[in-house]
Write a protein that holds these residues in place. Structure first.
Motif, PDB file in Angstrom:
ATOM      1  N   HIS A  38      -6.781   1.033  -7.263  1.00  0.00           N
ATOM      2  CA  HIS A  38      -6.061   2.474  -6.971  1.00  0.00           C
ATOM      3  C   HIS A  38      -6.334   2.969  -5.676  1.00  0.00           C
ATOM      4  N   GLY A  62      -2.273   4.582  -8.454  1.00  0.00           N
ATOM      5  CA  GLY A  62      -1.557   3.780  -8.779  1.00  0.00           C
ATOM      6  C   GLY A  62      -2.375   2.455  -9.369  1.00  0.00           C
ATOM      7  N   ASN A  75       1.688   3.469 -12.275  1.00  0.00           N
ATOM      8  CA  ASN A  75       2.545   3.782 -11.437  1.00  0.00           C
ATOM      9  C   ASN A  75       2.312   5.769 -11.337  1.00  0.00           C
ATOM     10  N   ARG A 115       1.695  -0.024  -7.697  1.00  0.00           N
ATOM     11  CA  ARG A 115       1.034  -0.631  -7.217  1.00  0.00           C
ATOM     12  C   ARG A 115      -0.357  -0.734  -7.028  1.00  0.00           C
ATOM     13  N   TYR A 116      -0.510  -1.621  -5.925  1.00  0.00           N
ATOM     14  CA  TYR A 116      -2.331  -1.871  -6.738  1.00  0.00           C
ATOM     15  C   TYR A 116      -2.829  -2.510  -5.800  1.00  0.00           C
ATOM     16  N   HIS A 118      -3.514  -1.269  -2.092  1.00  0.00           N
ATOM     17  CA  HIS A 118      -2.440  -0.707  -1.517  1.00  0.00           C
ATOM     18  C   HIS A 118      -3.592  -0.005  -0.772  1.00  0.00           C
TER      19      HIS A 118
END
Length: 124
Positions: A38, A62, A75, A115-116, A118
């Motif tokens: 995350h 994320g 999310n 997302r991951y 990121h």
């Protein structure tokens, strides 16, 4: 789990946060699910025009975790108020409790999906 590292003492310390109540239902909102990959960012918020009253928030978005939907990609967006001053510093409203941080608040899920691995950035 939520931990902080004290750079002066060179030690890790466990933080047991409180759970915030939902503004609509009054029920506890809980905590973020366990995850990895995350991103998090810390934001300094100055209330009003007075530099003397600051609040610090950490935003988490994320990551991946076995309990997250969409194949384990999270999310959800969370906000944690970092308690950094004595209780007397924080405002107390006439009809409410002290607002002193140390609480997770679940924000609106990201409509663009999870997302991951990121990054997050803050500007002022």
């Amino acid at each position: 789990d939520l931990w902080r590292y004290d750079i002066v003492r060179g030690k890790w310390e466990y933080i047991k946060p409180d759970s915030a109540a939902s503004a609509t239902t009054g029920e506890p909102v809980g905590y973020p699910l366990p995850r990895f990959g995350h991103a998090a960012v810390v934001v300094e918020y100055i209330e009003g025009n007075d530099d003397a009253f600051k609040r610090y928030f950490m935003y988490v978005y994320g990551g991946m975790g076995p309990q997250c939907p969409n194949g384990g990609i999270c999310n959800d967006v969370w906000k944690y108020e970092i308690p950094w001053a004595a209780q007397a510093y924080y405002p107390k409203y006439p009809d409410g409790e002290w607002i002193r941080g140390n609480q997770w608040t679940k924000l609106k899920d990201c409509p663009f999906g999870g997302r991951y691995r990121h990054a997050m950035v803050v500007t002022s």
